[in-house]
Design a protein around this motif. Structure first.
Motif, PDB file in Angstrom:
ATOM      1  N   LYS A  42       0.889  -1.148  -0.040  1.00 11.75           N
ATOM      2  CA  LYS A  42      -0.078   0.009  -0.052  1.00 11.75           C
ATOM      3  C   LYS A  42       0.934   1.221  -0.084  1.00 11.75           C
ATOM      4  O   LYS A  42       0.200   2.290  -0.641  1.00 11.75           O
ATOM      5  CB  LYS A  42      -0.961  -0.021   1.184  1.00 11.75           C
ATOM      6  N   LYS A  43       2.072   1.299   0.535  1.00 10.55           N
ATOM      7  CA  LYS A  43       2.785   2.396   0.582  1.00 10.55           C
ATOM      8  C   LYS A  43       4.171   2.268  -0.146  1.00 10.55           C
ATOM      9  O   LYS A  43       4.270   3.375  -0.909  1.00 10.55           O
ATOM     10  CB  LYS A  43       3.002   2.886   2.026  1.00 10.55           C
ATOM     11  N   PHE A  44       4.822   1.217  -0.012  1.00 11.44           N
ATOM     12  CA  PHE A  44       6.104   1.230  -0.827  1.00 11.44           C
ATOM     13  C   PHE A  44       5.940   1.307  -2.133  1.00 11.44           C
ATOM     14  O   PHE A  44       6.503   1.902  -3.121  1.00 11.44           O
ATOM     15  CB  PHE A  44       6.913   0.275  -0.070  1.00 11.44           C
ATOM     16  N   VAL A  45       5.050   0.171  -2.784  1.00 11.19           N
ATOM     17  CA  VAL A  45       5.113   0.082  -4.313  1.00 11.19           C
ATOM     18  C   VAL A  45       4.566   1.157  -5.030  1.00 11.19           C
ATOM     19  O   VAL A  45       5.318   1.430  -5.996  1.00 11.19           O
ATOM     20  CB  VAL A  45       4.317  -1.315  -4.533  1.00 11.19           C
ATOM     21  N   PRO A  46       3.500   1.790  -4.464  1.00 13.99           N
ATOM     22  CA  PRO A  46       3.093   3.031  -5.266  1.00 13.99           C
ATOM     23  C   PRO A  46       4.152   4.160  -5.354  1.00 13.99           C
ATOM     24  O   PRO A  46       4.238   4.714  -6.507  1.00 13.99           O
ATOM     25  CB  PRO A  46       1.861   3.452  -4.488  1.00 13.99           C
ATOM     26  N   LYS A  47       5.027   4.405  -4.422  1.00 12.17           N
ATOM     27  CA  LYS A  47       6.070   5.366  -4.435  1.00 12.17           C
ATOM     28  C   LYS A  47       7.104   4.779  -5.490  1.00 12.17           C
ATOM     29  O   LYS A  47       7.674   5.437  -6.118  1.00 12.17           O
ATOM     30  CB  LYS A  47       6.621   5.396  -3.135  1.00 12.17           C
ATOM     31  N   VAL A  48       7.463   3.521  -5.464  1.00 11.90           N
ATOM     32  CA  VAL A  48       8.296   2.938  -6.417  1.00 11.90           C
ATOM     33  C   VAL A  48       7.813   3.047  -7.924  1.00 11.90           C
ATOM     34  O   VAL A  48       8.565   3.509  -8.700  1.00 11.90           O
ATOM     35  CB  VAL A  48       8.574   1.243  -6.103  1.00 11.90           C
ATOM     36  N   ILE A  49       6.552   2.896  -8.098  1.00 12.76           N
ATOM     37  CA  ILE A  49       5.868   3.107  -9.473  1.00 12.76           C
ATOM     38  C   ILE A  49       5.844   4.551  -9.965  1.00 12.76           C
ATOM     39  O   ILE A  49       6.794   4.728 -11.070  1.00 12.76           O
ATOM     40  CB  ILE A  49       4.478   2.688  -9.401  1.00 12.76           C
ATOM     41  N   THR A  50       5.989   5.599  -9.031  1.00 16.08           N
ATOM     42  CA  THR A  50       6.115   6.912  -9.553  1.00 16.08           C
ATOM     43  C   THR A  50       7.441   6.985  -9.679  1.00 16.08           C
ATOM     44  O   THR A  50       7.877   7.791 -10.587  1.00 16.08           O
ATOM     45  CB  THR A  50       5.760   7.756  -8.419  1.00 16.08           C
ATOM     46  N   LEU A  51       8.417   6.458  -8.954  1.00 15.14           N
ATOM     47  CA  LEU A  51       9.751   6.808  -8.881  1.00 15.14           C
ATOM     48  C   LEU A  51      10.337   6.321 -10.348  1.00 15.14           C
ATOM     49  O   LEU A  51      10.927   7.077 -11.034  1.00 15.14           O
ATOM     50  CB  LEU A  51      10.518   6.131  -7.825  1.00 15.14           C
ATOM     51  N   PHE A  52       9.919   5.115 -10.463  1.00 13.04           N
ATOM     52  CA  PHE A  52      10.333   4.727 -11.866  1.00 13.04           C
ATOM     53  C   PHE A  52       9.674   5.320 -13.180  1.00 13.04           C
ATOM     54  O   PHE A  52      10.187   5.623 -14.102  1.00 13.04           O
ATOM     55  CB  PHE A  52      10.018   3.078 -11.943  1.00 13.04           C
TER      56      PHE A  52
END
Length: 195
Positions: free
Chosen positions: A85-95
């Motif tokens: 819920k928190k980490f993966v959405p930030k990784v998606i945006t980062l990439f």
């Protein structure tokens, strides 16, 4: 290319991550200085290591936005729910924001995140796996490494030695795995380098 290993030593509350150093485009190869395994900039006891592209690894290593500042001070437990819920959405945006090529913007990475008591594998479609055995591997050396790790599960061998054995098996079997091997631990011991 690559072999990255995650290993949780639940008895001692410590996780390990280890990986090779090969960089290749399929035609030429070189041992690369930017490590494929590293500590998170904000949480020094969170380790990340992966495959896919060095650009993704650079972004993961130097991002200050993967964990909220409030999480750092609340000592939030990094569990499966947090990762999804928190980490993966930030990784998606980062990439998406951090790569140039249009075809790369929708490409996920395959990497491991290790915390003191847990190991997670983030797959290219951003699924988050948490292996029941507390061990996982990614990259072309995955199968050889997992075979080695599974055969040493019940043996009284230090975790770092199990990782070295698994990386050696992957290096012996896979043309995409090469030393030096780098190994880190969540208790902030110095990096182990095997040449």
């Amino acid at each position: 290319m690559t072999c990255i290993i995650g290993f949780t030593d639940r008895q001692n509350g410590v996780s390990w991550i280890g990986g090779d150093s090969l960089g290749s485009d399929g035609y030429v190869k070189a041992a690369e200085m930017p490590a494929k395994v590293f500590r998170n900039e904000m949480f020094k006891n969170v380790l990340i290591g992966g495959t896919t592209t060095f650009r993704h690894l650079d972004l993961l290593k130097y991002s200050e936005d993967l964990f909220d500042e409030v999480d750092r001070y609340k000592n939030t437990e990094i569990d499966h729910k947090f990762m999804v819920k928190k980490f993966v959405p930030k990784v998606i945006t980062l990439f998406k924001d951090g790569v140039i090529g249009e075809d790369e913007k929708n490409r996920g990475g395959n990497f491991i995140v290790a915390t003191p008591l847990r190991v997670f594998e983030v797959q290219p479609d951003y699924s988050v796996l948490e292996p029941e055995l507390g061990i996982c591997a990614v990259g072309c050396g995955r199968e050889a490494a997992m075979g080695s790790l599974i055969t040493t599960i019940g043996m009284d061998i230090p975790p770092q030695d199990k990782i070295v054995m698994a990386l050696k098996a992957a290096e012996q079997y896979c043309c995409g795995v090469k030393r030096p091997f780098r190994i880190l631990c969540t208790d902030e011991r110095e990096e182990i380098v095997v040449r």
